[in-house]
Design an enzyme around this catalytic site. Structure first.
Site, PDB file in Angstrom:
ATOM      1  CE1 TYR A 148      -7.164  -3.576   5.319  1.00 40.87           C
ATOM      2  CE2 TYR A 148      -5.066  -3.736   4.166  1.00 40.87           C
ATOM      3  CZ  TYR A 148      -6.246  -3.060   4.409  1.00 40.87           C
ATOM      4  OH  TYR A 148      -6.520  -1.886   3.748  1.00 40.87           O
ATOM      5  CG  ASN A 193       2.361   6.563  14.381  1.00 47.10           C
ATOM      6  OD1 ASN A 193       1.262   6.771  14.883  1.00 47.10           O
ATOM      7  ND2 ASN A 193       3.042   5.441  14.579  1.00 47.10           N
ATOM      8  N   PRO A 277       6.091  -4.861   4.073  1.00 49.56           N
ATOM      9  CG  PRO A 277       4.230  -4.731   2.678  1.00 49.56           C
ATOM     10  CD  PRO A 277       4.659  -4.553   4.104  1.00 49.56           C
ATOM     11  NE  ARG A 280       2.279  -1.596  -0.205  1.00 46.62           N
ATOM     12  CZ  ARG A 280       1.843  -1.485   1.051  1.00 46.62           C
ATOM     13  NH1 ARG A 280       1.465  -0.339   1.518  1.00 46.62           N
ATOM     14  NH2 ARG A 280       1.805  -2.545   1.816  1.00 46.62           N
TER      15      ARG A 280
END
Ligand code: NAD
Ligand code: UDP
Length: 317
Positions: A148, A193, A277, A280
Site C-alpha cells: 500500500y 471496529n 506507525p 501520526r
C-alpha cells in the site's frame, strides 16, 4: 445548481470516501461517472444515486485502461484498510501503479484535471512529528504494509512525472485517517471496529498497548478539502496534507467510543501488527494557507454521527 456543470470521473466511487464525493458533486449539479470494481465498495453506498440523469455507474477495474470523455478525475480506487490491501498485495500495487498510469494517460489524452488520493502512509512510521509535506517519510519497502505505502508513493511519482513530462494538470492530496458513515463494518479499520464492537457488546480490541496515536478527520471535512484542492490554482499541484490535527491515542479512542455508546464492552489488548506507525498527525499549515481549509467537525460530533449510522446498519436498515 451551478452554471457550468462538469463531467467528473470518480474512481473508487462506490467506496466510503468515493460515495460521499459522488453525493457532493451530484448536489452541485455536475455529471458524475462513478467507476468501481466493487472490491471493497458496495452498490448500497450509491444506490440512492442510481437512476439520476446525471449519475452513471461503470463496473471497471483500473488495472485495465479505459476511454472516457471527462473534465476532471478524482482517482480514489484502492482498498484503504490494512486487512483488504494485504489480502492480495500484488493486486494492491497494481491498482495503485497501473491505476495511476491509466488514469494519468486518460487525463493526458482528454486534457482533464486529475486528483490523486494519496495517503499519510507515504510518511511510514514517521520520525518527524507532526508530518509536513516536505518530510520524505520512513517507509519499510518489504513489510506487510509496503504494497500500500510503496504503491501510493510510486503513484505520487507518476503524477509528478506526468506533470513535468506531459504537462498534465495534477493535484496530489495526502489523506490522513478519515471516518464516518458508510465505512464498511467489516473492513477492520479502527473506528468501525471499535464502534461495531461497542454496539454489539463484544470485546474492544486495542492492538499493542494503545499508546500509538492517530488523528481522525470526519468525512464531510475531508470531502470539502478534496474539492477545494481540485478547484484551487493550477500552480499548486501539491502534495497537500488533508486531515484533522487533533491527535489522540488508540486507547483514548476506545474509551471515547465506550463512553458515547454507553457500552459495557471490555477493552482487551491484542498484539500490535508489524510496522504499525506509532504516531501520526498532519501538519495542515499548507492547507490553511493555500485553501483556507481546516476541519470544522469536532471528534465528539463526528463519532456520534458515525455511531448513529452503525446503529442503523446493525438494525438491518
Ligand atoms: P474504500 O475501500 O472504501 O474505497 C476504495 C474503493 O476503490 C472501493 O469502492 C473499491 O471497490 C474500489 N477499488 C479498489 N480497487 C479497485 C480497482 N482495482 N479498480 C476499481 N476500483 C477499485 O476506501 P476509502 O476509505 O474510501 O479510500 C478511498 C481512497 O482514499 C483510497 O485510494 C485510499 O487509499 C485513500 N485514503 C483513504 C483514507 C481513509 O482514512 N479513509 C486515508 C488515506 C487515503
Ligand atoms: N487498531 C486497533 N484495534 C483495531 C483496529 C486497529 O487497536 O481493532 C489500531 C491499529 O493497530 C492502528 C490504529 O488502530 O494503530 C489505526 O488503525 P487503522 O487500521 O484504522 O488505520 P492505519 O493503521 O492505517 O492508520
Amino acid at each position: 445548481m451551478i452554471r457550468h456543470p462538469k463531467r467528473i470521473l470518480v474512481t473508487g466511487g462506490a467506496g466510503f470516501l468515493g460515495s460521499h464525493l459522488c453525493d457532493r458533486l451530484i448536489r452541485e449539479g455536475h455529471e458524475v461517472l462513478c467507476l468501481d470494481n466493487f472490491f471493497t465498495g458496495a452498490k448500497n453506498n450509491i444506490r440512492h444515486l442510481l437512476g439520476l440523469p446525471n449519475f452513471e455507474l461503470i463496473r471497471h477495474d483500473v488495472v485495465h485502461p479505459i476511454f472516457l470523455e471527462v473534465d476532471e478525475i478524482y482517482n480514489l480506487a484502492c482498498p484503504a484498510s490494512p486487512i483488504h490491501y494485504q489480502y492480495n498485495p500484488v493486486k494492491t500495487v497494481k491498482t495503485s501503479v497501473m491505476g495511476a498510469i491509466h488514469m494519468l494517460g486518460l487525463a493526458k489524452r482528454v486534457r482533464a484535471k486529475i486528483l490523486q488520493a494519496s495517503t499519510s502512509e507515504v510518511y511510514g512510521n514517521p520520525n518527524i512529528h507532526p508530518q509536513p509535506e516536505a518530510y520524505w517519510g520512513n517507509v519499510n519497502t518489504i513489510g506487510p504494509r509496503s504494497c500500500y505505502d510503496e504503491g501510493k508513493r510510486c503513484a505520487e511519482t507518476l503524477f509528478f512525472d506526468y506533470y513535468r513530462q506531459n504537462k498534465v494538470n495534477i493535484r496530489v492530496v495526502r489523506i490522513f485517517n478519515t471516518y464516518g458513515p458508510r465505512m464498511d463494518p467489516n473492513d477492520g479499520r479502527v473506528v468501525s471496529n471499535f464502534i461495531v464492537q461497542a454496539l454489539t457488546g463484544e470485546e474492544i480490541t486495542v492492538y499493542g498497548d494503545g499508546t500509538q496515536t492517530r488523528s481522525f478527520c470526519y468525512v464531510d471535512d475531508l470531502i470539502e478539502g478534496l474539492i477545494r484542492m481540485m478547484d484551487g490554482p493550477d500552480a499548486f499541484p501539491g502534495p497537500l496534507n488533508l486531515g484533522n490535527p487533533s491527535e489522540f491515542s488508540i486507547l483514548e479512542l476506545a474509551e471515547k467510543i465506550v463512553g458515547f455508546t454507553g457500552s459495557r464492552s471490555r477493552i482487551v489488548f491484542k498484539p500490535l501488527p508489524q510496522d504499525d506507525p506509532l504516531q501520526r498527525r498532519p501538519d495542515i499549515t499548507l492547507a490553511r494557507e493555500r485553501l483556507k481549509w481546516e476541519p470544522t467537525t469536532q471528534v465528539e460530533d463526528g463519532l456520534k454521527k458515525t455511531i448513529a449510522y452503525f446503529r442503523e446498519v446493525l438494525r438491518g436498515n
